[in-house]
Design a protein around this motif. Sequence first.
Motif, PDB file in Angstrom:
ATOM      1  N   GLU A 165      90.026  -5.493  97.843  1.00  0.00           N
ATOM      2  CA  GLU A 165      90.096  -4.576  98.979  1.00  0.00           C
ATOM      3  C   GLU A 165      91.514  -4.512  99.518  1.00  0.00           C
ATOM      4  OE1 GLU A 165      87.022  -6.798 100.900  1.00  0.00           O
ATOM      5  OE2 GLU A 165      85.780  -4.994 101.058  1.00  0.00           O
TER       6      GLU A 165
ATOM      7  N   ILE B  91      90.897   6.661  94.618  1.00  0.00           N
ATOM      8  CA  ILE B  91      89.507   6.940  94.939  1.00  0.00           C
ATOM      9  C   ILE B  91      88.788   7.325  93.653  1.00  0.00           C
ATOM     10  CG2 ILE B  91      87.946   8.288  96.387  1.00  0.00           C
ATOM     11  CD1 ILE B  91      89.859   6.855  98.160  1.00  0.00           C
TER      12      ILE B  91
ATOM     13  N   ASN C 235      82.959   5.740  92.609  1.00  0.00           N
ATOM     14  CA  ASN C 235      82.235   4.743  93.396  1.00  0.00           C
ATOM     15  C   ASN C 235      83.069   4.232  94.564  1.00  0.00           C
ATOM     16  OD1 ASN C 235      80.149   4.915  91.490  1.00  0.00           O
ATOM     17  ND2 ASN C 235      81.246   3.485  90.172  1.00  0.00           N
ATOM     18  N   GLY C 236      83.990   5.032  95.051  1.00  0.00           N
ATOM     19  CA  GLY C 236      84.791   4.613  96.196  1.00  0.00           C
ATOM     20  C   GLY C 236      86.178   4.149  95.806  1.00  0.00           C
ATOM     21  N   LYS C 237      86.841   3.508  96.762  1.00  0.00           N
ATOM     22  CA  LYS C 237      88.242   3.122  96.583  1.00  0.00           C
ATOM     23  C   LYS C 237      88.339   1.846  95.748  1.00  0.00           C
ATOM     24  CE  LYS C 237      92.306   2.658  99.494  1.00  0.00           C
ATOM     25  NZ  LYS C 237      92.759   2.255 100.806  1.00  0.00           N
TER      26      LYS C 237
END
Lengths: 187, 398
Positions: A133, A140, A143-145
């Motif tokens: 994270e 991006i 499934n997100g960043k």
Amino acid sequence: MAPEEIAELLKKEFGDRVVDTTFDTSHPRIEVQAEAWPDIARFLREDSRMRFNFLRCLTAMDLLEDDKFCATYDLHAIEPAKDGKGPYTLIHGCCIQIRVPRDDAKIPSVAHVWRAADWHEREAYDMMGILFENHPDSMIGPNGKHPRRILCPDDWVGFPLRKDYMFPLEYHGIPAVTEMGQTRPVH
Amino acid sequence: MADVVLESLPDINTDLSPGSTDQQDFPTEEMLVNLGPQHPATHGVLRVVLRTDGEMVLEAVPHIGYLHRCAEKIGETLAPYQYIPYTDRMDYLAGMNNNLAFAEAVEKLTGLETEITQRAKLIRIIFAELNRVASHLVSFGTYGLDLGAFTPFLYAFREREYILDLFESTCGARLTYSYITVGGVTDDLPEKFVDVTREFLDYFEPKVIEYNNLLTHNHIFVKRTANVGIISASDAIDYALTGPVLRGSGIQWDLRKLPGSGYEEFDFDVPFGHGEKGSVGDCWDRYFVRICEMQESVKIIRQALDRLAGTEDQDVTHKKGKTIKLPADEIYHEIENPRGQLGFLLRGNGSAIPDRVKARGPSFCNLSVTERVCTNVLLGDVAAIIGSIDVVMGEVDR
């Protein structure tokens, strides 16, 4: 400083966020909580007793039997020779491990603490799918960043070093050949 | 006609240095340039995307992975002695050192290291150092090529040929040796190896002076490399750079000087960058560290050859090397390769096949600094910087 003393200092500073220690091994290691890792990393780097300035390696491992992923950080603390002559000396080394569940593999990035972690974390995401994270080189995806892949192409599906990885049978129309016997190519 | 008097040569670089362009120039249209993946100056299949404004490179982003061969995944299906040939193909210019790193990691994990004979250890050191010389010779030659000097390349390969002949006479291979293996080395030295190697060292040592006259102190070469691509000492540690790239930044750090490396009894220096021609940590410093390291390696090989006398009756191959089982434990072991620290993390599970084999390639970490160094430099300097970092893509991508 011996690994035992480093673990003792960490326990004093961070309490139960130091989860476990293993010293009876050829690779003495200290296991810490994923959420506390950036604070611990900063402490390891900046505290005058620690001074771990050199991130040697980051290894991602798949512990299928425990249903966990494990990230291993090997650290060195090096300094110039005391009298200013001769090679740098090794103060001490240590190894930090973080275990995260396979279905929620998230570890905060420490690329701001050791810049060497940048590429290592990208590789660990690429190969094992551990989500780092707040990684400085994120993109991006569906499934997100997530950190940008480094060895595989950006549109690669799956994470090759996972133990349950299935080899793809084709990529952009290129048929796959596999030596591993896990999947057989269909021509 | 009045005589033309030249007080000194005009500095043709003054109006092109980064600081001066900011003041005299104004930004024009930016252009993206792909350097590689098929470009001779990138030493393999490396692609660097350059954001340029005229001659200035504003940003350089390396893209790697073109040579990814899943070496770590393959490691999870093979016994250690079967994996040795795969390590050859990581840093293919320093196969011996790669073999040594992996073999030592396995031996440390299994406790076999106490049973390696003195002769096997000495042979390993001789070959690791010979390979270091061969690898630095390629680096020296190709760095000249990158900067437009063709002759040093031919000189370097002339000497490298001798080393490859020595390797061929010992193990039959010239590039991918698999000679150093778990438990020792695969075979004893051939007859007259010691004499021929001494002959080579006597021949090689004066050649380094020749290289210095030819390239190191060449005015054009110094102009292209001094004060170019400076990596500060703090950056070098922060990016975990190793090998000549780290030492070029003035940090005298060498794993061979640590206790337990096997080099404790050898007398040699660790060369590091002094900023002799420009600033500490520039391309010239990194280049010159390699030249000095070749001389240090020669010293080590001479001492090791002397110590070989009297060990002829010792066994160099351990019979357990091919049947060894890895305990349910893990280890991380690093050695000093020509390009930096090559590390292997091994995790066993009680069988002969490891659970995880992780290779930390020095070129991988060293390459990550390009993004930082190649900002606001001239386009022509990018080749000088990448060449001085001296990456082998086989190891970056594994």
